[in-house]
Design an enzyme around this catalytic site. Structure first.
Site, PDB file in Angstrom:
ATOM      1  N   ARG A 152       0.739  -1.318   0.071  1.00 23.83           N
ATOM      2  CA  ARG A 152      -0.162  -0.104  -0.145  1.00 23.83           C
ATOM      3  C   ARG A 152       0.706   1.126   0.167  1.00 23.83           C
ATOM      4  O   ARG A 152       0.769   2.226  -0.863  1.00 23.83           O
ATOM      5  CB  ARG A 152      -0.726   0.035   1.153  1.00 23.83           C
ATOM      6  CG  ARG A 152      -2.428  -0.725   1.074  1.00 23.83           C
ATOM      7  CD  ARG A 152      -2.164  -2.443   0.301  1.00 23.83           C
ATOM      8  NE  ARG A 152      -3.336  -2.934   0.258  1.00 23.83           N
ATOM      9  CZ  ARG A 152      -3.707  -3.423   1.128  1.00 23.83           C
ATOM     10  NH1 ARG A 152      -3.116  -3.726   2.478  1.00 23.83           N
ATOM     11  NH2 ARG A 152      -4.932  -4.292   1.115  1.00 23.83           N
ATOM     12  N   ASP A 318      -6.761 -14.051   1.753  1.00 24.51           N
ATOM     13  CA  ASP A 318      -7.955 -13.490   2.392  1.00 24.51           C
ATOM     14  C   ASP A 318      -8.736 -12.668   1.583  1.00 24.51           C
ATOM     15  O   ASP A 318      -8.341 -12.390   0.295  1.00 24.51           O
ATOM     16  CB  ASP A 318      -7.301 -12.472   3.473  1.00 24.51           C
ATOM     17  CG  ASP A 318      -6.319 -11.488   3.029  1.00 24.51           C
ATOM     18  OD1 ASP A 318      -5.561 -12.072   1.854  1.00 24.51           O
ATOM     19  OD2 ASP A 318      -6.272 -10.380   3.070  1.00 24.51           O
ATOM     20  N   GLU A 319      -9.846 -12.375   1.912  1.00 23.15           N
ATOM     21  CA  GLU A 319     -11.042 -11.381   1.200  1.00 23.15           C
ATOM     22  C   GLU A 319     -10.822 -11.518  -0.228  1.00 23.15           C
ATOM     23  O   GLU A 319     -10.297 -10.555  -0.981  1.00 23.15           O
ATOM     24  CB  GLU A 319     -10.245  -9.981   1.531  1.00 23.15           C
ATOM     25  CG  GLU A 319     -10.470  -9.773   3.039  1.00 23.15           C
ATOM     26  CD  GLU A 319     -10.029  -8.302   3.484  1.00 23.15           C
ATOM     27  OE1 GLU A 319     -10.752  -7.666   4.312  1.00 23.15           O
ATOM     28  OE2 GLU A 319      -8.974  -7.751   2.927  1.00 23.15           O
ATOM     29  N   TRP A 385      -6.861 -13.723  11.714  1.00 24.80           N
ATOM     30  CA  TRP A 385      -6.662 -12.464  11.833  1.00 24.80           C
ATOM     31  C   TRP A 385      -8.080 -11.880  12.058  1.00 24.80           C
ATOM     32  O   TRP A 385      -8.443 -10.736  12.644  1.00 24.80           O
ATOM     33  CB  TRP A 385      -6.083 -11.623  10.302  1.00 24.80           C
ATOM     34  CG  TRP A 385      -7.125 -11.819   9.272  1.00 24.80           C
ATOM     35  CD1 TRP A 385      -7.320 -12.828   8.548  1.00 24.80           C
ATOM     36  CD2 TRP A 385      -8.077 -10.705   8.759  1.00 24.80           C
ATOM     37  NE1 TRP A 385      -8.279 -12.764   7.411  1.00 24.80           N
ATOM     38  CE2 TRP A 385      -8.852 -11.425   7.704  1.00 24.80           C
ATOM     39  CE3 TRP A 385      -8.516  -9.483   9.229  1.00 24.80           C
ATOM     40  CZ2 TRP A 385      -9.609 -10.715   6.922  1.00 24.80           C
ATOM     41  CZ3 TRP A 385      -9.329  -8.884   8.659  1.00 24.80           C
ATOM     42  CH2 TRP A 385     -10.157  -9.350   7.504  1.00 24.80           C
ATOM     43  N   TYR A 410      -3.953  -5.298  15.550  1.00 26.56           N
ATOM     44  CA  TYR A 410      -3.695  -4.530  14.106  1.00 26.56           C
ATOM     45  C   TYR A 410      -3.401  -3.055  14.477  1.00 26.56           C
ATOM     46  O   TYR A 410      -3.761  -2.173  14.835  1.00 26.56           O
ATOM     47  CB  TYR A 410      -5.092  -4.416  13.499  1.00 26.56           C
ATOM     48  CG  TYR A 410      -5.215  -5.635  12.450  1.00 26.56           C
ATOM     49  CD1 TYR A 410      -4.771  -6.919  12.572  1.00 26.56           C
ATOM     50  CD2 TYR A 410      -5.868  -5.478  11.115  1.00 26.56           C
ATOM     51  CE1 TYR A 410      -4.868  -8.073  11.833  1.00 26.56           C
ATOM     52  CE2 TYR A 410      -5.979  -6.557  10.096  1.00 26.56           C
ATOM     53  CZ  TYR A 410      -5.556  -7.535  10.475  1.00 26.56           C
ATOM     54  OH  TYR A 410      -5.566  -8.778   9.862  1.00 26.56           O
ATOM     55  N   GLU A 462      -2.081   1.745   4.422  1.00 23.77           N
ATOM     56  CA  GLU A 462      -2.876   2.517   3.731  1.00 23.77           C
ATOM     57  C   GLU A 462      -2.818   4.041   3.983  1.00 23.77           C
ATOM     58  O   GLU A 462      -2.648   4.748   3.103  1.00 23.77           O
ATOM     59  CB  GLU A 462      -4.508   2.100   3.603  1.00 23.77           C
ATOM     60  CG  GLU A 462      -4.761   0.925   3.010  1.00 23.77           C
ATOM     61  CD  GLU A 462      -4.963  -0.275   3.789  1.00 23.77           C
ATOM     62  OE1 GLU A 462      -4.188  -0.331   4.920  1.00 23.77           O
ATOM     63  OE2 GLU A 462      -5.554  -1.227   3.489  1.00 23.77           O
TER      64      GLU A 462
END
Ligand code: ACM
EC number: 3.2.1.52
Length: 545
Positions: A152, A318-319, A385, A410, A462
């Site tokens: 990121r 993930d995701e 996570w 996190y 990010e």
């Protein structure tokens, strides 16, 4: 005039050692003090001479002499990562169970010399002394990790090497290196040069949370050449840190698809129109489940295995939004051919392919807890996570687990609820919250608990656009995390946070000497704020899945 001797009490060492007995006297280091290494201890000898030599200006010459000595040796009776440090009036004996234990003992020795031992040149007139006593120490967990997202926002190589030094100072030993994502591909792959040629940069970047109207209107990018990676891996190994590479499949892959459009679902969207993503979230653009994609990534992993000796290789997992697979005739035909009931099974098939592929090459797959959903090969492990649940299910199924629940560790999530917090993301996790994090859920049996091989803190980048912002999110909380991962702390409610906070007074001075832009306990300094840049604060954590 400041006090030119500055002895650190053994109990002020962070992470806290298991046993420490101190006497009220000191051993002085001076120009005649020798640094003597027995067989097998040469590596820590070199590190100590370079690091303490720079900070103190003392030669720490090898061989026997008249000024007392710091002696390094190994003793196989101790745990491999354990050490014993004896500081007596006539000298110091540091004994490691193995080379790693010796190195962790050297980290303790550095702390005992006082915060100025963390500088890179001596302050004038400074004297160096160590408190007499004995420390016996060993870590609770074998995996004490930090995940750094360099996709990121790219961390230049120097910053990664610095981070490895900071990890070593906290006795952390796994760098989970998140090298690829929608927003950038950061590792040179020689057979697929466009992964970095196209995939390693974007022309602009969202500034703040994705709902922010602000853009940083300049190109952002960077990548590590294979030589850089070899250097990083070797630098880490010299600090007894393993670098676990993460190449994310089948989601979080837009940068790869932008470079090689045939990797995407070409019958659903025009993948030739995709670019490296310039904003945040979970991209719908995922890999197509084709033979071409599998062969392409096998090629990527072949080069990755050449570069990273780590037993574990992280494949993300993930995701992965399934919308494109639902709309893709090619993906649907693939499912029919494989006899798969739904797109979730297609994701499992994808992961299992690389599980088998890695196992066939003597490596072990690790992935985010979504990978559990379709069943895994025996040696595969899970980064839990979304909460503890994935880790509990994995441990019960006999898989190894690294606990890193977003509810707890996190570190991109905000540390304080104040208005001044820069680009505040998610819910508040204070230093105390991190200190009270317990990696092993109480509901596991002792045998199942044995599958919790460790824990790691994760930093997604990010909204941390540079080293100072990364420092701010990581510190001081990484120090609390290090104590959770290393020290045999009591149950969370019984942890003496007030004592930890007192010990942190010394640690902040170490962080100052290291030049870390940590978050001060009283809140951000004016230049650490980001007024007007939208974050996304939330009241509380998501449910523990
Ligand atoms: C993750 O935070 N998506 C692993």
């Amino acid at each position: 005039m400041t006090d030119l001797t500055d002895v650190t009490d053994a109990t002020d060492v962070i992470p806290r050692p298991r046993h420490a007995v101190a006497q009220d006297a000191c051993f002085d280091l001076g120009p005649d003090t020798r640094l003597v290494a027995d067989e097998g201890a040469g590596h820590t000898e070199r590190w100590l001479r370079a690091t303490l030599g720079a900070a103190t200006g003392l030669p720490l010459a090898p061989g026997e002499g008249g000024g007392g000595a710091v002696r390094l040796s190994l003793d196989g009776e101790l745990a491999d990562e354990g050490y014993r440090l004896d500081i007596a009036p006539d000298g110091v004996r540091l004994t490691g169970g193995g080379p790693a234990g010796l190195f962790w003992g050297a980290q303790t020795l550095r702390q005992l010399l006082g915060p100025d031992a963390f500088r890179r040149a001596p302050l004038p007139g400074r004297r160096w002394r160590l408190p007499l006593g004995r420390i016996e120490d060993a870590p609770r967990f074998g995996w004490r990790g930090l995940m750094l997202d360099v996709s990121r926002h790219f961390t230049p190589k120097d910053g990664v090497l610095r981070q490895l030094d900071l990890m070593a100072a906290h006795k952390l030993n796994v760098l989970h290196f998140h090298l690829t994502d929608d927003q950038g591909w950061r590792i040179e792959i020689k057979r697929h040069p466009k992964l970095t040629g196209t995939g390693s940069w974007r022309s602009r970047t969202k500034f703040g949370h994705r709902a922010s109207p602000l853009w940083e209107d300049k190109p952002h990018g960077g990548y590590y050449t294979q030589e850089d990676i070899r250097e990083i891996v070797a630098y880490a190994a010299a600090r007894h840190i393993t670098v676990v590479p993460e190449i994310d499949v089948p989601g979080h892959s837009q940068a790869a698809i932008a470079a090689y459009p045939e990797l995407g679902n070409t019958d659903v969207i025009d993948t030739t129109a995709l670019s490296v993503w310039d904003t945040w979230g979970v991209s719908p653009n995922v890999l197509a489940p084709t033979e071409n994609t599998l062969r392409f990534y096998e090629g990527v992993f072949e080069e990755v295995l050449e570069l990273f000796p780590s037993e574990f290789v992280h494949i993300g997992g993930d995701e992965c939004p399934k919308d494109q697979w639902r709309a893709s005739a090619i993906a649907q035909a693939r499912m029919a051919e494989l006899g798969l009931a739904d797109e979730d099974e297609l994701q499992s098939w994808f992961i299992q392919h690389f599980d088998t592929w890695l196992a066939g090459r003597g490596r072990r797959l690790i992935g985010w807890d979504e990978i559990l959903e379709g069943g895994l090969a025996k040696g595969a492990a899970v980064s839990s996570w979304r909460g503890y649940a994935g880790g509990i299910a994995a441990a019960r199924a006999g898989h190894d687990v690294v606990m890193c629940p977003e509810q707890q560790v996190y570190l991109n999530f905000r540390e304080d609820g104040g208005e001044d917090e820069p680009v505040p993301i998610a819910f508040v996790r204070t230093l105390e919250d991190v200190y009270r994090f317990e990696p092993v859920p109480a509901e596991l049996t002792p045998e199942e608990s044995g599958h919790v091989i460790g824990t790691q803190a994760n930093l997604w980048t990010e909204v941390t656009e540079n080293q100072e912002r990364v420092d701010y999110q990581l510190f001081p909380r990484l120090a609390a995390f290090a104590e959770v991962a290393w020290s045999a702390l009591p149950a969370p409610a019984d942890r003496d946070y007030a004592a930890f906070e007192r010990r942190m007074a010394t640690h902040y001075r170490r962080l100052d000497a290291l030049g870390i832009a940590y978050r001060p306990p009283a809140g951000p300094r004016p230049w650490q704020r980001r007024p007007g840049v939208l974050g996304r604060p939330m009241d509380g954590p998501p449910p523990n899945k």
